[in-house]
Design a protein around this motif. Structure first.
Motif, PDB file in Angstrom:
ATOM      1  N   VAL A   1      21.138  33.809  35.780  1.00 42.66           N
ATOM      2  CA  VAL A   1      21.050  33.785  34.729  1.00 42.66           C
ATOM      3  C   VAL A   1      19.280  34.692  33.940  1.00 42.66           C
ATOM      4  CG1 VAL A   1      20.941  31.733  32.752  1.00 42.66           C
ATOM      5  CG2 VAL A   1      21.997  31.361  35.484  1.00 42.66           C
ATOM      6  N   HIS A   2      18.479  34.224  34.444  1.00 46.56           N
ATOM      7  CA  HIS A   2      17.300  34.718  33.606  1.00 46.56           C
ATOM      8  C   HIS A   2      16.763  36.461  33.527  1.00 46.56           C
ATOM      9  CE1 HIS A   2      13.129  35.752  32.976  1.00 46.56           C
ATOM     10  NE2 HIS A   2      12.192  35.899  34.187  1.00 46.56           N
ATOM     11  N   PRO A   3      17.074  37.197  34.963  1.00 41.75           N
ATOM     12  CA  PRO A   3      17.139  38.398  34.436  1.00 41.75           C
ATOM     13  C   PRO A   3      18.130  39.464  33.361  1.00 41.75           C
ATOM     14  CG  PRO A   3      16.619  38.782  36.337  1.00 41.75           C
ATOM     15  CD  PRO A   3      17.374  36.764  35.977  1.00 41.75           C
TER      16      PRO A   3
ATOM     17  N   GLY B   1      13.352  32.029  33.134  1.00 33.50           N
ATOM     18  CA  GLY B   1      12.686  32.357  33.794  1.00 33.50           C
ATOM     19  C   GLY B   1      11.026  31.069  34.127  1.00 33.50           C
ATOM     20  N   SER B   2      10.861  30.289  33.100  1.00 33.25           N
ATOM     21  CA  SER B   2       9.992  29.281  33.261  1.00 33.25           C
ATOM     22  C   SER B   2      10.172  28.478  34.696  1.00 33.25           C
ATOM     23  CB  SER B   2       9.686  29.150  31.877  1.00 33.25           C
ATOM     24  OG  SER B   2       8.843  27.465  31.878  1.00 33.25           O
TER      25      SER B   2
ATOM     26  N   ALA C   1      11.059  29.647  37.782  1.00 35.26           N
ATOM     27  CA  ALA C   1       8.918  29.802  38.059  1.00 35.26           C
ATOM     28  C   ALA C   1       8.929  28.486  38.335  1.00 35.26           C
ATOM     29  CB  ALA C   1       8.267  31.042  37.780  1.00 35.26           C
ATOM     30  N   TYR C   2       8.870  27.266  37.710  1.00 39.57           N
ATOM     31  CA  TYR C   2       8.439  26.151  37.853  1.00 39.57           C
ATOM     32  C   TYR C   2       9.230  25.464  39.182  1.00 39.57           C
ATOM     33  CZ  TYR C   2       8.819  21.597  37.306  1.00 39.57           C
ATOM     34  OH  TYR C   2       8.545  19.474  36.517  1.00 39.57           O
ATOM     35  N   TYR C   3      10.538  25.243  39.492  1.00 40.73           N
ATOM     36  CA  TYR C   3      10.906  24.907  40.518  1.00 40.73           C
ATOM     37  C   TYR C   3      11.458  25.720  42.005  1.00 40.73           C
ATOM     38  CZ  TYR C   3      15.292  27.526  39.947  1.00 40.73           C
ATOM     39  OH  TYR C   3      16.359  27.696  39.499  1.00 40.73           O
ATOM     40  N   GLU C   4      10.495  26.724  41.485  1.00 46.38           N
ATOM     41  CA  GLU C   4      11.260  27.490  43.224  1.00 46.38           C
ATOM     42  C   GLU C   4       9.785  28.343  43.763  1.00 46.38           C
ATOM     43  OE1 GLU C   4      12.803  30.097  46.173  1.00 46.38           O
ATOM     44  OE2 GLU C   4      14.029  28.788  44.565  1.00 46.38           O
ATOM     45  N   LEU C   5       9.046  28.497  42.761  1.00 48.40           N
ATOM     46  CA  LEU C   5       7.371  28.773  43.930  1.00 48.40           C
ATOM     47  C   LEU C   5       6.456  27.976  43.631  1.00 48.40           C
ATOM     48  CD1 LEU C   5       6.267  31.226  41.036  1.00 48.40           C
ATOM     49  CD2 LEU C   5       7.437  31.092  43.452  1.00 48.40           C
ATOM     50  N   GLY C   6       7.088  25.757  43.796  1.00 47.89           N
ATOM     51  CA  GLY C   6       6.372  25.150  44.372  1.00 47.89           C
ATOM     52  C   GLY C   6       4.817  25.314  43.972  1.00 47.89           C
ATOM     53  N   TRP C   7       4.713  25.575  43.223  1.00 44.71           N
ATOM     54  CA  TRP C   7       2.942  25.487  42.151  1.00 44.71           C
ATOM     55  C   TRP C   7       2.728  24.715  40.770  1.00 44.71           C
ATOM     56  CZ3 TRP C   7       1.039  27.578  37.328  1.00 44.71           C
ATOM     57  CH2 TRP C   7       3.000  28.755  36.418  1.00 44.71           C
ATOM     58  N   GLY C   8       4.248  24.203  39.990  1.00 45.52           N
ATOM     59  CA  GLY C   8       4.341  22.939  39.761  1.00 45.52           C
ATOM     60  C   GLY C   8       3.914  23.377  38.327  1.00 45.52           C
ATOM     61  N   GLY C   9       3.500  24.284  37.445  1.00 44.26           N
ATOM     62  CA  GLY C   9       3.562  24.820  36.653  1.00 44.26           C
ATOM     63  C   GLY C   9       4.744  25.578  36.060  1.00 44.26           C
ATOM     64  N   PHE C  10       4.609  25.895  34.725  1.00 46.45           N
ATOM     65  CA  PHE C  10       5.995  26.617  34.023  1.00 46.45           C
ATOM     66  C   PHE C  10       5.098  27.447  33.264  1.00 46.45           C
ATOM     67  CE2 PHE C  10       2.840  23.358  30.870  1.00 46.45           C
ATOM     68  CZ  PHE C  10       2.827  24.069  30.076  1.00 46.45           C
ATOM     69  N   TRP C  11       4.292  27.995  33.395  1.00 42.53           N
ATOM     70  CA  TRP C  11       3.416  28.977  32.514  1.00 42.53           C
ATOM     71  C   TRP C  11       2.217  29.100  33.122  1.00 42.53           C
ATOM     72  CZ3 TRP C  11       6.206  32.751  29.886  1.00 42.53           C
ATOM     73  CH2 TRP C  11       5.624  33.321  28.885  1.00 42.53           C
TER      74      TRP C  11
ATOM     75  N   LEU D   1      11.498  18.233  28.297  1.00 38.81           N
ATOM     76  CA  LEU D   1      11.577  19.071  26.649  1.00 38.81           C
ATOM     77  C   LEU D   1      11.059  19.880  26.812  1.00 38.81           C
ATOM     78  CD1 LEU D   1      10.266  15.515  25.683  1.00 38.81           C
ATOM     79  CD2 LEU D   1      12.441  16.124  25.125  1.00 38.81           C
ATOM     80  N   ILE D   2      10.149  21.162  27.763  1.00 38.90           N
ATOM     81  CA  ILE D   2       9.750  22.524  27.703  1.00 38.90           C
ATOM     82  C   ILE D   2      11.061  22.816  27.560  1.00 38.90           C
ATOM     83  CG2 ILE D   2       8.968  24.098  28.627  1.00 38.90           C
ATOM     84  CD1 ILE D   2       6.810  22.663  29.639  1.00 38.90           C
ATOM     85  N   TRP D   3      11.893  22.747  28.385  1.00 36.12           N
ATOM     86  CA  TRP D   3      13.134  23.271  28.249  1.00 36.12           C
ATOM     87  C   TRP D   3      14.369  23.107  27.792  1.00 36.12           C
ATOM     88  CZ3 TRP D   3      10.569  21.530  33.212  1.00 36.12           C
ATOM     89  CH2 TRP D   3      10.050  22.285  33.670  1.00 36.12           C
ATOM     90  N   LEU D   4      14.405  21.995  27.749  1.00 36.32           N
ATOM     91  CA  LEU D   4      15.169  21.290  26.472  1.00 36.32           C
ATOM     92  C   LEU D   4      15.243  22.057  25.085  1.00 36.32           C
ATOM     93  CD1 LEU D   4      17.759  19.765  25.333  1.00 36.32           C
ATOM     94  CD2 LEU D   4      16.042  17.912  25.650  1.00 36.32           C
ATOM     95  N   GLY D   5      13.681  21.940  24.648  1.00 36.34           N
ATOM     96  CA  GLY D   5      13.412  22.430  23.496  1.00 36.34           C
ATOM     97  C   GLY D   5      13.912  24.068  23.094  1.00 36.34           C
TER      98      GLY D   5
END
Length: 663
Positions: free
Chosen positions: A170-172, A224-225, A228-238, A621-625
């Protein structure tokens, strides 16, 4: 099939050369037959590129390891979905996807541009041909996806484990649809500069293409945000990663271009500004391509590390960015600026919006490129991180967000700021109440958190206020108001949804940044912990064998106040033997708009394991927006007034003359 794909790519390059020269020469000489060559050549070039891409995809699906690209990025045990998406999960394949989308957009222009002036259509297709020829040459000379290996290896090296995810499907593609979509706006801008004129036909074509590219780019960044949030395991969105910034800058410039195109279409103003933004937006897209492909950055996004590729793309940047800006400087003085308007007007609000957006874009650009330039000149290495971007970008974006609801309520040409402010009093009151509730009733709320939540409600309520006022709610009966609401132009709904989506994203960002709870601890099977008022029990690790990986799965269970087990979530540590790479698969449980996020760390003696746990309020809400913003753009595209094509004149109807009275 592989040789057919390679040969089709060579033919597509040859046709792109024809497309870049013959229609342009025909437009300069007034030869209609030469101008007409552009359409069929463009469509045929797309068909050949699609054939080439299909050949590479077939090689991946069949695990043809005699192709070097397949051997480096696939494995016979890899799930079929990831064999398919792995086609563009590498440098060569992703560049082939890039030119496939480029030729697709060119074919759309050729197919739907029959009612364009012949010279404009020929020039636009020629510019698209220039871009295509440059990237076809880049692929064939430095990034051939069909290179063979002799003898063929028995097994492949597998795809990067981080890319073995549905996000790659989806992302690329969405991101490239946005990047390359702006190439059409660029081509129209350069074509207008070549002809030395901009008219209503130009304006009517640019806005839908800008809107479509903006919708795709919004979706690509949001996906993409979340990936990265769910795959990298770091818990951040940006993370303000340079390559994240490389996709964000075209989005900011494209948003400015979209608003500028609105003014140009409605009021025939800001013509030169719109031209410049069209050039800069695609130039930033090309810059993003350079950052990812050149090897100058070390990033999870970066594919290529070959310096020759970076030099080639740098030459492409110099050719298209430098050439287009030089042409703009040469021609801009001869172009008419367009209609006049008062500072307090909808046009004025959109101009102010664009000034904030372009300044914010410049800020992100400086923060992204400054470390690279400094290292190239002095050898010193520095990093520009989140504190710089949060401070500079935030200082620019907050005033812009406060001004957004005013724009749709101001009249064209001359507006009344006081009347618009009065109409927004209910929205202001709602935002003020939200701020007071945050400060008084939410533990740990700061002034900045309250201000952020107030801005989010201001945006959401302001967007709804626009619809309420245009429908006449409170002034006419509810039935009539609903009828008026249903009859509003779809572009009005699209604008309201886009602004509402921004408000939801702001609310999500403020919620998770201000009220997030985090715990890092070691847990043994059967132990419980508490986070944000929720009790979580760890039930232990279990081994699991995947198709091309092994993993240890940790099971966590939410326990309610009565001590009963509730929902469970699984977090795991994977290992891919072919790549010799571990990955972290976060366990996520969504509750309303919030999420419980659990990531596993190292396993310790005596059965204990390190656990990183977050409670993330309103994070979805970040991605819902982002989805709501995409919906707003899609709804605007369905407005019949924004159909792709030039406006046609309505036939003049001559009223019947009255017959003389009978004598």
């Amino acid at each position: 099939m592989v040789e057919i794909g390679h040969f089709a790519l060579v033919l597509a390059f040859a046709l792109s050369l024809v497309q870049s020269v013959v229609p342009l020469f025909g437009a300069r000489t007034g030869n209609e037959r030469l101008m007409a060559v552009g359409g069929p050549v463009t469509v045929t070039g797309f068909a050949l590129t699609a054939l080439s891409f299909m050949a590479l995809t077939t090689a991946y699906m069949q695990s043809d390891f005699s192709v070097a690209n397949v051997w480096e990025n696939s494995h016979s045990l890899k799930p079929m979905l990831y064999k398919f998406t792995g086609t563009w999960g590498n440098h060569e394949g992703s560049m082939l996807l890039w030119v496939l989308i480029l030729t697709f957009f060119g074919a759309l222009v050729a197919a739907f541009g029959a009612n364009l002036p012949a010279t404009l259509r020929a020039n636009v297709l020629a510019v698209q041909g220039w871009i295509g020829a440059a990237f076809f040459l880049f692929i064939l000379t430095t990034s051939n996806p069909f290179a063979r290996l002799v003898p063929a290896p028995i097994e492949g090296r597998d795809l990067n484990p981080i890319l073995q995810d549905i996000g790659l499907a989806v992302h690329p593609p969405l991101l490239y649809l946005g990047y390359v979509g702006f190439s059409v706006c660029f081509s129209f801008a350069v074509a207008a500069l070549i002809e030395g004129k901009i008219d209503a036909t130009w304006a009517r074509w640019v806005r839908p293409w800008t809107l479509a590219a903006w919708v795709f780019l919004t979706g690509g960044i949001a996906m993409g945000s979340y990936w990265a949030y769910y795959e990298l395991g770091w818990g951040g969105f940006w993370f303000w990663d340079p390559v994240e910034n490389a996709s964000f800058m075209p989005w900011l410039a494209g948003t400015a271009l979209l608003h500028s195109a609105i003014v140009m279409e409605k009021r025939s103003a800001l013509k030169i500004w719109t031209l410049l933004l069209a050039i800069l937006t695609f130039s930033l897209s090309l810059l993003g391509t350079f950052l990812v492909r050149s090897g100058v950055l070390t990033s999870v996004h970066a594919f290529a590390t070959d310096p020759s590729r970076g030099v080639f793309i740098l030459c492409i940047l110099m050719l298209f960015i430098g050439g287009s800006l030089a042409l703009f400087a040469l021609r801009a003085g001869s172009l008419t600026a367009g209609g006049m308007f008062q500072p307090i007007s909808r046009e004025g609000a959109l101009v102010l919006n664009n000034l904030f957006l372009t300044t914010a874009t410049a800020t992100v650009l400086i923060g992204t490129l400054y470390p690279l330039v400094l290292e190239a000149l002095t050898g010193d290495k520095i990093s520009v991180g989140a504190p710089f971007f949060n401070l500079t970008f935030g200082a620019l974006i907050v005033p812009l967000l406060l001004l957004v609801p005013f724009g749709p309520l101001l009249a064209w040409k001359r507006g009344d700021i006081y009347a618009a402010a009065q109409r927004l009093m209910m929205a202001f009151g709602g935002a003020l109440i939200a701020m007071l509730v945050t400060v008084l009733f939410i533990d740990g709320a700061t002034v900045f958190a309250a201000l952020g939540i107030g801005i989010a409600f201001w945006l959401v309520l302001g967007a709804l206020t626009d619809l309420v006022l245009k429908s006449g709610f409170g002034k006419v009966s509810g039935r009539i108001a609903l009828s008026r609401l249903a009859g509003l132009p779809r572009s009005v709904f699209g604008t309201a949804l886009a602004h509402l989506g921004i408000g939801l994203t702001v609310l999500g960002i403020v919620g998770v940044v201000s009220f997030e709870a985090e715990r890092i601890l070691t847990m043994k099977p059967g132990e419980t912990t508490e986070i944000a008022g929720r009790i979580v029990r760890f039930e232990g690790l279990r081994p699991f064998q995947g198709p091309n990986f092994t993993e240890d799965r940790g099971r966590f269970v939410l326990v309610d106040a009565a001590g009963k087990d509730g929902a469970a979530l699984i977090s795991s540590k994977r290992f891919y033997p072919a790549r010799r790479m571990p990955t972290t698969e976060a366990g996520i449980r969504t509750m309303g708009f919030s999420q419980l996020y659990v990531s596993l760390g190292d396993e310790l003696p005596e059965g204990a394991v390190v656990v990183h746990m977050w409670w993330k309020p309103l994070v979805t809400l970040i991605w819902l927006g982002g989805l709501v913003m995409m919906l707003g753009g899609a709804v605007s595209l369905t407005d019949r007034r924004l159909r792709v094509g030039a406006p046609s004149r309505k036939p003049t109807r001559i009223a019947d003359k009255p017959k003389p009275a009978a004598s």
